[in-house]
Design a protein around this motif. Structure first.
Motif, PDB file in Angstrom:
ATOM      1  N   ILE A 241      13.512   5.129   4.305  1.00 35.64           N
ATOM      2  CA  ILE A 241      12.339   4.491   4.004  1.00 35.64           C
ATOM      3  C   ILE A 241      11.054   5.518   3.536  1.00 35.64           C
ATOM      4  O   ILE A 241      10.944   6.366   4.263  1.00 35.64           O
ATOM      5  N   VAL A 242      10.590   5.317   2.447  1.00 34.67           N
ATOM      6  CA  VAL A 242       9.644   6.150   1.613  1.00 34.67           C
ATOM      7  C   VAL A 242       8.350   5.217   1.216  1.00 34.67           C
ATOM      8  O   VAL A 242       8.583   4.477   0.275  1.00 34.67           O
ATOM      9  N   VAL A 243       7.306   5.506   1.843  1.00 37.43           N
ATOM     10  CA  VAL A 243       6.011   4.654   1.437  1.00 37.43           C
ATOM     11  C   VAL A 243       4.810   5.293   1.219  1.00 37.43           C
ATOM     12  O   VAL A 243       4.347   6.114   2.009  1.00 37.43           O
ATOM     13  N   LYS A 244       4.236   5.106   0.033  1.00 34.75           N
ATOM     14  CA  LYS A 244       2.927   5.778  -0.118  1.00 34.75           C
ATOM     15  C   LYS A 244       1.901   5.171   0.540  1.00 34.75           C
ATOM     16  O   LYS A 244       1.882   4.088   1.105  1.00 34.75           O
ATOM     17  N   TRP A 245       1.062   6.106   1.069  1.00 37.46           N
ATOM     18  CA  TRP A 245      -0.139   5.640   1.974  1.00 37.46           C
ATOM     19  C   TRP A 245      -0.768   4.436   1.430  1.00 37.46           C
ATOM     20  O   TRP A 245      -1.218   3.355   2.008  1.00 37.46           O
ATOM     21  N   ARG A 257      -5.153   6.257  10.542  1.00 42.23           N
ATOM     22  CA  ARG A 257      -4.902   7.460   9.636  1.00 42.23           C
ATOM     23  C   ARG A 257      -3.332   7.944   9.710  1.00 42.23           C
ATOM     24  O   ARG A 257      -2.643   7.881  10.534  1.00 42.23           O
ATOM     25  N   LEU A 258      -3.006   8.459   8.544  1.00 43.85           N
ATOM     26  CA  LEU A 258      -1.617   8.779   8.263  1.00 43.85           C
ATOM     27  C   LEU A 258      -1.604  10.547   8.328  1.00 43.85           C
ATOM     28  O   LEU A 258      -2.267  11.025   7.559  1.00 43.85           O
ATOM     29  N   GLY A 263       0.701  12.645   1.610  1.00 43.21           N
ATOM     30  CA  GLY A 263       0.068  11.024   1.600  1.00 43.21           C
ATOM     31  C   GLY A 263       1.342  10.123   1.638  1.00 43.21           C
ATOM     32  O   GLY A 263       1.047   8.815   1.202  1.00 43.21           O
ATOM     33  N   VAL A 264       2.543  10.599   1.886  1.00 42.49           N
ATOM     34  CA  VAL A 264       3.714   9.678   2.100  1.00 42.49           C
ATOM     35  C   VAL A 264       4.285   9.484   3.117  1.00 42.49           C
ATOM     36  O   VAL A 264       4.421  10.610   4.027  1.00 42.49           O
ATOM     37  N   PHE A 265       4.511   8.386   3.679  1.00 40.36           N
ATOM     38  CA  PHE A 265       5.182   8.035   4.951  1.00 40.36           C
ATOM     39  C   PHE A 265       6.701   8.244   4.754  1.00 40.36           C
ATOM     40  O   PHE A 265       7.175   7.541   4.076  1.00 40.36           O
ATOM     41  N   ARG A 266       7.395   8.946   5.694  1.00 42.09           N
ATOM     42  CA  ARG A 266       8.808   8.891   5.355  1.00 42.09           C
ATOM     43  C   ARG A 266       9.729   8.829   7.009  1.00 42.09           C
ATOM     44  O   ARG A 266       9.019   9.277   7.989  1.00 42.09           O
TER      45      ARG A 266
END
Length: 350
Positions: A241-245, A257-258, A263-266
């Motif tokens: 799973i890869v999602v941009k903020w 806050r991430l 700035g990408v969640f993995r």
């Protein structure tokens, strides 16, 4: 009996037979507690199946998937939301199914899927006040990592170990409880951090906001792209799973806050499917999936996170099917998907 009476009896008999032929099936269903995609998926199916006159679903919420998958395999429940890894573990008689032994393979052979999705990705989140800014900082902390016996616990422990080399019971204290207790734990201050699946946006994260600002920590990019981490996606039920903020649904300056270098969640995602027993009638399975396909837009509109869980994505890698995963689609489901123009991977068919 006169002609009029005979005609009336015949008409009533025909009406009764027609009613029986088209009566809605009464089905039982199991799913998790509210606030995630498995719950939303099953409740959506209950609504649309009833509305279309296909079936009435009696839904039991707050169930543990390890129990639900056995109930499906043994024919005690008709449909349930289940992580794909449980089909593999049941087949192998491993983990929570060790007591099944060789019987696990026979049970797993009874499982069939209707449609795939995921339950989000494993990430670390905590109140900002806890001062946790990395996975390594879980050392010595109290971490809630899932229900006592579920697949979520296995995956959470794995995610922590791969990200920081920390072991439950040695480097941090893992805590487990049923999913229904999670909303209270998120705000009562008893835990330092949480490692559980998060959808985007996640009701779990927004629930925690009642107690203060929240920080989420992505798996570091170099760790995520390493050979060791990528190997977990070859294991059954794990998907990347890869999602941009900006696509996560929170927005800047709103108390969440991430922490990520770019700035990408993995994270490691958990592949799910709503499963049935192989003996579900072909026509029932086909009708359920056909209505599901027709109502996909309505499903995605149910919650803010459903558009981000790969609804109707049948690609083998993205959905977690094939490879060592033994789960196949029900033939009725295959027929419905293909008639709607979707491609079902050959390796996911019987």
């Amino acid at each position: 009996m006169n002609t009029l009476t005979k005609g009336f009896v015949a008409l009533c008999t025909a009406a009764t037979l027609a009613s029986s032929a088209f009566a809605q099936a009464n089905l039982t269903a199991e799913t998790s507690s509210p606030g995630n995609s498995p719950h939303a998926s099953i409740l959506h199916m209950a609504q649309i199946a009833s509305g279309a006159g296909i079936a009435n679903l009696q839904v039991q919420e707050g169930q543990t998937a390890t129990n639900s998958v056995v109930n499906i395999a043994e024919g005690r429940t008709d449909i349930a939301s289940v992580p794909l890894i449980l089909a593999f573990l049941l087949e192998q008689g491993r983990g929570p199914f060790a007591s099944q032994g060789e019987n696990g393979a026979a049970l797993a052979a009874n499982l069939r899927a209707l449609y795939p999705y995921n339950a989000g990705a494993y990430g670390l989140f905590a109140l900002e006040s806890e001062g946790i800014g990395s996975w390594a900082e879980l050392k010595g902390k109290n971490v809630w990592n899932g229900p006592p016996r579920g697949a979520a616990l296995v995956n959470a422990r794995q995610a922590i170990y791969l990200a920081a080399g920390l072991k439950d019971g040695e480097d941090y204290t893992g805590h487990q409880a049923n999913w229904g207790q999670l909303p209270t734990l998120l705000v009562d201050g008893s835990m330092d951090a949480f490692v559980v699946p998060m959808t985007f946006p996640s009701p779990r994260v927004t629930t925690m906001q009642a107690a203060g600002n929240v920080v989420m920590v992505s798996t570091p990019k170099d760790v995520f792209e390493s050979d060791a981490y990528q190997k977990i996606f070859k294991a059954p039920g794990n998907v990347p799973i890869v999602v941009k903020w900006e696509d996560m649904g929170y927005g800047d300056g709103k108390g969440i806050r991430l922490i990520s270098e770019d700035g990408v969640f993995r994270g490691m995602g958990t592949a799910f499917a709503d499963m049935v027993n192989k003996d579900m009638p072909f026509d029932t399975a086909k009708a359920l999936v056909a209505e599901y396909i027709a109502q996909i837009d309505a499903l995605k509109a149910k919650t803010a996170y459903m558009p981000n869980v790969n609804v109707a994505v049948l690609d083998a890698e993205a959905s977690g099917f094939c490879g060592v995963n033994p789960l196949k689609y029900h033939p009725g489901a295959v027929a419905a998907w293909e008639e709607a123009g979707y491609t079902v991977p050959d390796c996911a068919k019987e």
